[in-house]
Design a protein around this motif. Structure first.
Motif, PDB file in Angstrom:
ATOM      1  N   ALA A  16       8.742   8.583  -5.735  1.00 14.26           N
ATOM      2  CA  ALA A  16       7.691   9.300  -5.003  1.00 14.26           C
ATOM      3  C   ALA A  16       6.943   8.351  -4.073  1.00 14.26           C
ATOM      4  O   ALA A  16       6.643   8.694  -2.924  1.00 14.26           O
ATOM      5  CB  ALA A  16       6.719   9.952  -5.987  1.00 14.26           C
ATOM      6  N   THR A  17       6.644   7.145  -4.561  1.00 21.60           N
ATOM      7  CA  THR A  17       5.940   6.169  -3.731  1.00 21.60           C
ATOM      8  C   THR A  17       6.800   5.732  -2.551  1.00 21.60           C
ATOM      9  O   THR A  17       6.320   5.680  -1.404  1.00 21.60           O
ATOM     10  CB  THR A  17       5.553   4.933  -4.570  1.00 21.60           C
ATOM     11  N   THR A  18       8.059   5.421  -2.820  1.00 21.20           N
ATOM     12  CA  THR A  18       8.969   5.012  -1.753  1.00 21.20           C
ATOM     13  C   THR A  18       9.115   6.108  -0.710  1.00 21.20           C
ATOM     14  O   THR A  18       9.080   5.847   0.503  1.00 21.20           O
ATOM     15  CB  THR A  18      10.354   4.660  -2.334  1.00 21.20           C
ATOM     16  N   THR A  19       9.262   7.351  -1.168  1.00 22.00           N
ATOM     17  CA  THR A  19       9.431   8.470  -0.240  1.00 22.00           C
ATOM     18  C   THR A  19       8.188   8.665   0.620  1.00 22.00           C
ATOM     19  O   THR A  19       8.282   8.804   1.849  1.00 22.00           O
ATOM     20  CB  THR A  19       9.734   9.768  -1.015  1.00 22.00           C
ATOM     21  N   ALA A  20       7.019   8.678  -0.019  1.00 20.12           N
ATOM     22  CA  ALA A  20       5.772   8.916   0.718  1.00 20.12           C
ATOM     23  C   ALA A  20       5.506   7.817   1.731  1.00 20.12           C
ATOM     24  O   ALA A  20       5.191   8.086   2.907  1.00 20.12           O
ATOM     25  CB  ALA A  20       4.606   9.030  -0.263  1.00 20.12           C
ATOM     26  N   VAL A  21       5.628   6.564   1.303  1.00 20.50           N
ATOM     27  CA  VAL A  21       5.357   5.444   2.207  1.00 20.50           C
ATOM     28  C   VAL A  21       6.372   5.417   3.346  1.00 20.50           C
ATOM     29  O   VAL A  21       6.014   5.189   4.511  1.00 20.50           O
ATOM     30  CB  VAL A  21       5.384   4.111   1.431  1.00 20.50           C
ATOM     31  N   GLY A  90       2.523  -1.259   7.776  1.00 21.60           N
ATOM     32  CA  GLY A  90       3.526  -2.285   8.032  1.00 21.60           C
ATOM     33  C   GLY A  90       4.852  -1.696   8.479  1.00 21.60           C
ATOM     34  O   GLY A  90       5.451  -2.162   9.454  1.00 21.60           O
ATOM     35  N   LEU A  91       5.315  -0.666   7.776  1.00 18.35           N
ATOM     36  CA  LEU A  91       6.557  -0.008   8.175  1.00 18.35           C
ATOM     37  C   LEU A  91       6.431   0.613   9.561  1.00 18.35           C
ATOM     38  O   LEU A  91       7.364   0.555  10.370  1.00 18.35           O
ATOM     39  CB  LEU A  91       6.926   1.079   7.160  1.00 18.35           C
ATOM     40  N   GLY A  92       5.257   1.224   9.820  1.00 17.30           N
ATOM     41  CA  GLY A  92       5.044   1.858  11.113  1.00 17.30           C
ATOM     42  C   GLY A  92       5.081   0.869  12.260  1.00 17.30           C
ATOM     43  O   GLY A  92       5.765   1.082  13.268  1.00 17.30           O
ATOM     44  N   GLY A 165       4.064  -0.342  -6.085  1.00 16.74           N
ATOM     45  CA  GLY A 165       4.948   0.138  -7.134  1.00 16.74           C
ATOM     46  C   GLY A 165       6.046   1.052  -6.642  1.00 16.74           C
ATOM     47  O   GLY A 165       6.163   2.188  -7.106  1.00 16.74           O
ATOM     48  N   GLU A 166       6.856   0.560  -5.677  1.00 21.01           N
ATOM     49  CA  GLU A 166       7.970   1.374  -5.186  1.00 21.01           C
ATOM     50  C   GLU A 166       9.195   1.133  -6.075  1.00 21.01           C
ATOM     51  O   GLU A 166       9.117   0.492  -7.108  1.00 21.01           O
ATOM     52  CB  GLU A 166       8.246   1.075  -3.704  1.00 21.01           C
TER      53      GLU A 166
END
Length: 215
Positions: A16-21, A90-92, A165-166
């Protein structure tokens, strides 16, 4: 097997964290990428050169370096971000550079004659961009944009360096507790594959819809 089901909530939380971020980071990267692409085509030399420097830096710098600068270097300048927000920003910022090049190439590929025809019809440059150039550029740039989105999802694995916590962080935590190596990381690899496959399928669906509208 019992241990796997006991750890399942942690895997799902990491997913869920990986998907949202990743999704939020991709959205920022796309929006900023569009603005950068337009700036690269600007007649203002200073603006286009400044943006070019940023694009080249974003394309060449590792994501881990960007994250370190934001999360650990930011507080020195009064910028304090949580790991979650740092991951998204950061990803953005990291993904905006490649997206800018994709969108610039797509806009440049639109035939000049169509832009001239739009001007003859009385459309302003902004209207021509919105109604003529962007719709065609979207069709041209969708496949590479999907590929870049997938790259960002896979790059998100390094977000564990800022204690987020990804999925990769979850796998490491479970492995350190259970002393198992294969099961945690294989499970996470399969979850990444499922996430990437979902994005790829959505991209194919969008391509077909756009092709159907254009036919």
């Amino acid at each position: 097997m019992i241990g796997f089901f006991n750890d399942l909530p942690f895997y799902l939380s990491g997913l869920a964290t990986t998907t949202a971020v990743s999704v939020l980071g991709i959205c920022i990267a796309v929006l900023v990428g569009v603005l950068l692409a337009l700036s690269l085509r600007s007649r203002l030399r200073f603006l286009s050169l400044t943006v070019r420097v940023y694009v080249e830096f974003a394309r060449g710098a590792p994501l881990a370096l960007v994250l370190f600068l934001l999360y650990y270097g930011g507080p020195q300048f009064g910028l304090v971000l949580s790991p979650y927000v740092t991951g998204i920003v950061g990803l953005g910022l990291y993904g905006a550079g490649p997206f800018a090049e994709i969108f610039r190439a797509g806009l440049d590929a639109v035939p000049k004659g169509e832009c001239e025809a739009a001007a003859m019809l009385g459309l302003t440059p902004g209207q021509a961009l919105l109604h003529v150039e962007l719709p065609q550029a979207i069709k041209l740039t969708l496949p590479p944009s999907v590929g870049q989105a997938i790259n960002l999802v896979k790059e998100s694995a390094v977000l564990s360096v800022i204690t987020l916590g990804e999925l990769t962080k979850v796998a490491g935590a479970i492995s350190s507790i259970s002393f198992a190596v294969v099961t945690p990381y294989l499970t996470v690899a399969l979850l990444y594959w499922a996430l990437v496959e979902t994005i790829a399928r959505l991209g194919l669906y969008a391509e077909r819809r756009l092709a159907a509208k254009g036919s």
